[in-house]
Write a protein that holds these residues in place. Structure first.
Motif, short mmCIF file in Angstrom:
data_model
loop_
_atom_site.label_atom_id
_atom_site.label_comp_id
_atom_site.label_asym_id
_atom_site.label_seq_id
_atom_site.Cartn_x
_atom_site.Cartn_y
_atom_site.Cartn_z
N ALA A 1 4.28 2.44 -5.51
CA ALA A 1 4.43 3.01 -4.07
C ALA A 1 4.90 3.29 -3.10
N GLN B 1 -0.89 7.02 3.05
CA GLN B 1 -0.40 7.50 1.02
C GLN B 1 -0.67 6.46 0.08
N HIS C 1 -3.86 8.31 -2.69
CA HIS C 1 -3.16 8.61 -3.31
C HIS C 1 -3.20 7.52 -4.62
N ILE C 2 -2.71 5.83 -4.68
CA ILE C 2 -3.05 5.46 -5.59
C ILE C 2 -4.17 5.17 -5.78
N PRO D 1 -8.11 6.82 -5.70
CA PRO D 1 -8.40 7.16 -6.78
C PRO D 1 -8.27 5.73 -7.59
N GLN D 2 -8.00 4.92 -7.81
CA GLN D 2 -8.60 4.05 -8.80
C GLN D 2 -9.10 3.22 -8.46
N PHE E 1 0.93 4.72 -12.27
CA PHE E 1 0.44 5.33 -12.24
C PHE E 1 -1.23 5.62 -12.79
N HIS F 1 -4.26 6.46 -13.27
CA HIS F 1 -5.43 7.52 -13.53
C HIS F 1 -4.78 8.97 -13.00
N LEU F 2 -3.48 9.49 -13.20
CA LEU F 2 -2.39 10.37 -12.88
C LEU F 2 -1.96 10.57 -14.52
N LEU G 1 3.96 13.30 -7.48
CA LEU G 1 2.80 12.71 -6.42
C LEU G 1 4.33 11.83 -5.98
N VAL H 1 4.48 14.11 -1.96
CA VAL H 1 3.84 13.26 -0.74
C VAL H 1 5.36 13.11 0.20
#
Lengths: 226, 241
Positions: A124, A133, A137-138, A141-142, B90, B92-93, B101, B105
């Motif tokens: 990220a 962020q 977003h990363i 959610p996990q 990632f 989960h995506l 993403l 973002v």
């Protein structure tokens, strides 16, 4: 045979009496748990903050609240704080349970966040994402998927511990049970039914949690293994 | 000159991982960094997008600086894309979500805009049919190609590859190298840490041999591989070739 039907009739009377207040138990638990989730998320993130003051404050909250019996906390909020800022029993009860469980939830959120591989942060960052962020977003959610099973356990524990607020006169399931037992001298049957109603609620919750875990599983990732 | 490192030193406690390294890279250069394990290759790469803090020296990437007074970390990370040994997708995506993403973002592109960029790049790395798949449904080679597309989607001026094929099964290495080679032909400026000497010879415009955190030898691939000037380079190449 008469004895048997007599017992069944008594038990169903008790059940009918108790079920009329069960919504209070549910309401107290749900509201307290909502407070706990919000506090848990905030303090769980604060616990791993780079800001030392924020980190220390979160640590203090978690350690103090985990180290004090919930019953003492309920007394403190209702009789202690309640004297100063005039809290009614419902608000005091919900607040005490919520703040207490917030400390447990904070540790669950913290461990959920820290369980995510550091490579995720690095990927990220390398894409130019900021810490917030990345978290939003990363990481979160996990983490949520990791947090669901222990977090749901806390809700079940919270539901059971809501019985402690009966001590300050909140008329929920346990309080109503005590009233009934005292009036009718039916301790054995009454507490049997109180226990049964708690059990029905907790077992139902367990099923719901299992469903949620399955529903939000990602193929090949984490909790989808049967 | 798009990348310039001047006397860069990076330490972990008592260990000096990168020791007084200076390096200039022109636009379109493909620089391959080789060296024994623990020689600081990965750390050198990670300094270039500020995943590691440098202790002294100066890094200048297309006018953005990291030194004692400047920490243009965010700007530099926008200019520099990175591909990791362990992919770091990632999980989960979906594949599309992974590539989209940061575009939405960080680059603030609209979803449609990002999606069309992603589609084009995923086509380029040969994964059009995997757009809706999740990372754990992909092979190692496919994962790494998604990771390359994800980095490219940010329109970096420089790409870093940190042992991008080291975690792959042998039969998957080729498909990833092919994508990297295509990028080189398109004129992308790249720094690669790799153990694939044959590949390095093929794509590199320059080879840097690193030992103990220091640049021991640098030059065009023919020279470094076929006629190494330094004894340590010769020893290393004798072991890996």
């Amino acid at each position: 045979m008469d004895w048997f039907f007599g017992q069944v009739s008594t038990l169903s009377k008790i059940f009918y009496y108790l079920i009329q207040v069960v919504h209070w138990t549910i309401l107290i638990s749900v509201l307290a748990y909502l407070i706990a989730v919000i506090l848990g998320l905030v303090f769980g993130i604060a616990r791993i903050s780079r800001n030392r003051v924020v980190k220390a404050l979160a640590g203090a909250y978690i350690n103090v609240l985990r180290g004090v019996p919930l019953l003492v906390l309920i007394f403190f909020v209702y009789f202690g704080l309640g004297k100063i800022i005039n809290l009614d029993r419902f608000v005091a009860g919900v607040l005490a349970v919520g703040v207490c469980y917030g400390a447990y939830m904070a540790e669950i959120f913290r461990s959920g966040i820290q369980a995510i591989d550091y490579g995720q942060h690095e990927a990220a960052m390398s894409l130019g994402m900021t810490r917030w962020q990345t978290l939003r977003h990363i990481i979160l959610p996990q983490s949520i998927r990791i947090v669901i099973p222990p977090g749901a356990n806390e809700f079940i524990a919270c539901l059971k511990d809501s019985s402690l607020v009966s001590i300050i006169g909140l008329r929920e399931l346990t309080r109503a049970g005590r009233e009934y037992a005292n009036q009718h001298f039916l301790d054995f049957q009454t507490w049997l039914m109180v226990g049964l109603i708690y059990l029905i609620m907790t077992l139902t919750l367990t099923r719901i949690v299992k469903y949620i875990e399955k529903r939000y599983a990602v193929v090949g990732y984490g909790a989808d293994k049967k | 000159m798009i990348v310039e490192m001047k006397n860069v030193t990076c330490r972990f406690g008592d260990i000096t991982a990168v020791d007084d390294v200076s390096l200039s890279i022109d636009r379109g250069d493909v620089v391959v960094i080789i060296g024994p394990s623990g020689s600081g290759k990965s750390t050198l790469l990670r300094c270039l997008n500020a995943l590691e803090d440098i202790e002294s020296g100066e890094i200048n990437i297309d006018g953005h600086l990291i030194d004692r007074d400047h920490k243009d970390i965010h700007e530099i990370r926008l200019e520099v894309g990175m591909v990791f040994q362990q992919f770091n997708l990632f999980p989960h995506l979906s594949v599309m979500g992974n590539v989209n993403l940061a575009q939405t973002v960080v680059r603030k592109r609209s979803k449609d805009e990002a999606t069309s960029v992603s589609q084009e790049l995923l086509g380029k790395v040969g994964l059009t049919d995997k757009i809706d798949a999740f990372p754990n449904q992909l092979s190692g080679g496919q994962k790494q190609r998604v990771a390359i597309a994800r980095a490219l989607a940010m329109n970096p001026k420089v790409m870093l590859f940190d042992e991008a094929t080291s975690a792959l099964d042998p039969e998957m290495i080729g498909e990833v190298l092919e994508v990297i080679k295509q990028l080189a032909e398109d004129g992308m400026t790249m720094l690669l840490v790799t153990h694939e000497i044959g590949f390095a010879r093929e794509v590199a415009s320059r080879v840097v041999f690193l030992d103990d955190g220091r640049v021991v030898e640098t030059g065009p691939p023919d020279q470094v591989f076929d006629n190494p000037q330094n004894q340590r380079t010769r020893d290393f190449l004798a072991k890996v070739l």
